[in-house]
Design a protein around this motif. Structure first.
Motif, PDB file in Angstrom:
ATOM      1  N   VAL A 249      15.621  25.620 -40.536  1.00  0.00           N
ATOM      2  CA  VAL A 249      15.045  24.282 -40.654  1.00  0.00           C
ATOM      3  C   VAL A 249      15.947  23.266 -39.956  1.00  0.00           C
ATOM      4  O   VAL A 249      17.041  23.582 -39.494  1.00  0.00           O
ATOM      5  N   ALA A 250      15.488  22.033 -39.902  1.00  0.00           N
ATOM      6  CA  ALA A 250      16.261  20.957 -39.288  1.00  0.00           C
ATOM      7  C   ALA A 250      17.456  20.599 -40.168  1.00  0.00           C
ATOM      8  O   ALA A 250      17.472  20.874 -41.368  1.00  0.00           O
ATOM      9  N   MET A 251      18.482  19.960 -39.559  1.00  0.00           N
ATOM     10  CA  MET A 251      19.693  19.599 -40.290  1.00  0.00           C
ATOM     11  C   MET A 251      19.392  18.676 -41.462  1.00  0.00           C
ATOM     12  O   MET A 251      20.005  18.779 -42.515  1.00  0.00           O
ATOM     13  N   ARG A 252      18.435  17.762 -41.284  1.00  0.00           N
ATOM     14  CA  ARG A 252      18.095  16.851 -42.379  1.00  0.00           C
ATOM     15  C   ARG A 252      17.591  17.627 -43.598  1.00  0.00           C
ATOM     16  O   ARG A 252      17.907  17.296 -44.731  1.00  0.00           O
ATOM     17  N   ASP A 253      16.829  18.696 -43.358  1.00  0.00           N
ATOM     18  CA  ASP A 253      16.317  19.521 -44.460  1.00  0.00           C
ATOM     19  C   ASP A 253      17.452  20.271 -45.147  1.00  0.00           C
ATOM     20  O   ASP A 253      17.439  20.458 -46.360  1.00  0.00           O
ATOM     21  N   LEU A 254      18.452  20.715 -44.370  1.00  0.00           N
ATOM     22  CA  LEU A 254      19.609  21.361 -44.981  1.00  0.00           C
ATOM     23  C   LEU A 254      20.349  20.387 -45.882  1.00  0.00           C
ATOM     24  O   LEU A 254      20.775  20.747 -46.992  1.00  0.00           O
ATOM     25  N   GLY A 255      20.492  19.132 -45.430  1.00  0.00           N
ATOM     26  CA  GLY A 255      21.158  18.131 -46.262  1.00  0.00           C
ATOM     27  C   GLY A 255      20.416  17.891 -47.556  1.00  0.00           C
ATOM     28  O   GLY A 255      21.013  17.773 -48.627  1.00  0.00           O
ATOM     29  N   ALA A 256      19.069  17.851 -47.481  1.00  0.00           N
ATOM     30  CA  ALA A 256      18.263  17.666 -48.701  1.00  0.00           C
ATOM     31  C   ALA A 256      18.429  18.858 -49.634  1.00  0.00           C
ATOM     32  O   ALA A 256      18.506  18.699 -50.859  1.00  0.00           O
ATOM     33  N   TYR A 257      18.501  20.059 -49.070  1.00  0.00           N
ATOM     34  CA  TYR A 257      18.655  21.262 -49.881  1.00  0.00           C
ATOM     35  C   TYR A 257      19.997  21.264 -50.614  1.00  0.00           C
ATOM     36  O   TYR A 257      20.073  21.545 -51.815  1.00  0.00           O
ATOM     37  N   VAL A 258      21.055  20.941 -49.888  1.00  0.00           N
ATOM     38  CA  VAL A 258      22.398  20.912 -50.495  1.00  0.00           C
ATOM     39  C   VAL A 258      22.476  19.821 -51.558  1.00  0.00           C
ATOM     40  O   VAL A 258      23.064  20.001 -52.620  1.00  0.00           O
ATOM     41  N   LEU A 259      21.868  18.665 -51.272  1.00  0.00           N
ATOM     42  CA  LEU A 259      21.868  17.571 -52.244  1.00  0.00           C
ATOM     43  C   LEU A 259      21.149  17.991 -53.524  1.00  0.00           C
ATOM     44  O   LEU A 259      21.599  17.709 -54.640  1.00  0.00           O
ATOM     45  N   ALA A 260      20.012  18.679 -53.376  1.00  0.00           N
ATOM     46  CA  ALA A 260      19.278  19.144 -54.542  1.00  0.00           C
ATOM     47  C   ALA A 260      20.103  20.165 -55.324  1.00  0.00           C
ATOM     48  O   ALA A 260      20.118  20.158 -56.556  1.00  0.00           O
TER      49      ALA A 260
END
Length: 261
Positions: A249-260
Motif C-alpha cells: 500500500v501507499a506510505m500514508r496507509d502504512l502510517g495509518a496502520y501503525v497509528l492504529a
C-alpha cells in the motif's frame, strides 16, 4: 532490588505513555504523510536492532557474573564495544549510500519531496546505529545493577528525543528537523553513557587483547545465539505485518496502520 524494580517500572511506564502522548502532536504538526515516514523509521529501527545479535543481553550477563575477574569483565566490555562500533560504522555507510535508492525506488509513492526523504532516511539509519551502541551501554549498566542510572538515562533520552522534539517541529515543521533532532539527542546520550561507563571500567585491571578476542567471543557465543533467536522471532511477530503491508500500500496507509496499532 525494590529500588531497581521501581525504576524499571517508572522507565517503562514513561516510555509507554510517551508513545500515546506525543503522537497526536506529530500528526497535527507534520501531517499524515509526515507521520508515515515516522512509522517507517520504527520499522527500520526494529530491523537494524537485529544487528546486535544477542550481544546486549550477553554483556549484561557478563557484567553480572561473579565467577569471572574484573580483568575478564573489562576484556568482554572492550571486545563487544568494538563489535558495536563496527555495526555503527556499517549503519553510517548504509545510511549515506542507500538512502537515495530507497527514496527513489521504495518510497516513490510518498508525497514527501525526494530530497527531504533522502536526508530523513540518512538520519533514520544512522540514528538506529547509535541506538545499537546506546543499548550496549545500557546493558552494561543493568548488568552492574545500576538500574537507577540506566533508567534515568533512558527517561532523559525519551523526554528529549520524543518530547522536546515537539518544540523543535513547532518552530520548524520539517521532517528533517524532526529526525535531525532525534539523531542529535541520541548522539548526546551515547556520548554521556560512554563517559559514564569508562569511569566504571577504568577501575578494573586491564589486560592486553586483540581488537576482536575470539576466546571471549566464544565464551559468549552460546548465550548470544539464543538471545538472537528470540530477537528474530520477536521482530517477525511485531514487524512482519508492517513490512508486508508497507510493500503493498501507499506510505500514508502504512502510517495509518501503525497509528492504529
Amino acid at each position: 532490588m525494590r529500588k531497581n524494580i521501581l525504576f524499571n517500572f517508572i522507565s517503562r511506564l514513561f516510555t509507554a505513555i510517551s508513545t500515546f502522548l506525543f503522537v497526536p502532536f506529530y500528526v497535527s504538526i507534520l501531517g499524515t504523510d509526515g507521520y508515515s515516514i515516522i512509522a517507517l523509521s520504527l520499522v527500520v529501527l526494529s530491523l537494524v536492532l537485529i544487528m546486535e545479535i544477542g550481544l546486549t543481553a550477553a554483556i549484561s550477563r557478563e557484567m553480572a557474573r561473579r565467577d569471572i575477574s574484573d580483568a575478564e569483565r573489562r576484556k568482554a566490555f572492550t571486545v563487544i564495544e568494538h563489535i558495536f562500533l563496527i555495526f555503527l560504522s556499517i549503519t553510517i555507510v548504509s545510511g549515506c549510500t542507500s538512502s537515495s535508492w530507497l527514496a527513489l525506488h521504495i518510497l516513490a509513492d510518498s508525497a514527501i519531496d525526494v530530497d527531504i526523504l533522502i536526508t530523513c532516511l540518512k538520519f533514520i539509519i544512522i540514528e538506529a546505529g547509535f541506538q545499537l551502541l546506546m543499548r550496549f551501554y545500557i546493558g552494561v549498566m543493568i548488568g552492574l545493577e545500576r538500574q537507577m542510572c540506566a533508567n534515568l538515562f533512558t527517561i532523559l533520552w525519551t523526554a528529549l528525543r520524543n518530547g522536546l522534539v515537539i518544540v523543535v517541529i513547532w518552530h520548524y515543521p520539517d521532517l528533517r528537523a524532526f529526525f535531525g533532532w532525534q539523531l542529535a539527542v541520541t548522539f548526546f546520550i551515547v556520548g554521556s553513557l560512554k563517559l559514564y561507563s569508562l569511569n566504571i571500567v577504568r577501575a578494573w585491571p586491564q589486560s592486553a587483547a586483540p581488537f576482536l578476542d575470539w576466546i571471549t567471543l566464544g565464551r559468549l557465543r552460546g548465550f548470544a545465539s539464543g538471545m538472537l533467536l528470540i530477537s528474530l522471532v520477536a521482530v517477525i511477530n511485531t514487524q512482519m505485518d508492517r513490512i508486508f503491508i508497507g510493500s503493498m500500500v501507499a506510505m500514508r496507509d502504512l502510517g495509518a496502520y501503525v497509528l492504529a496499532a
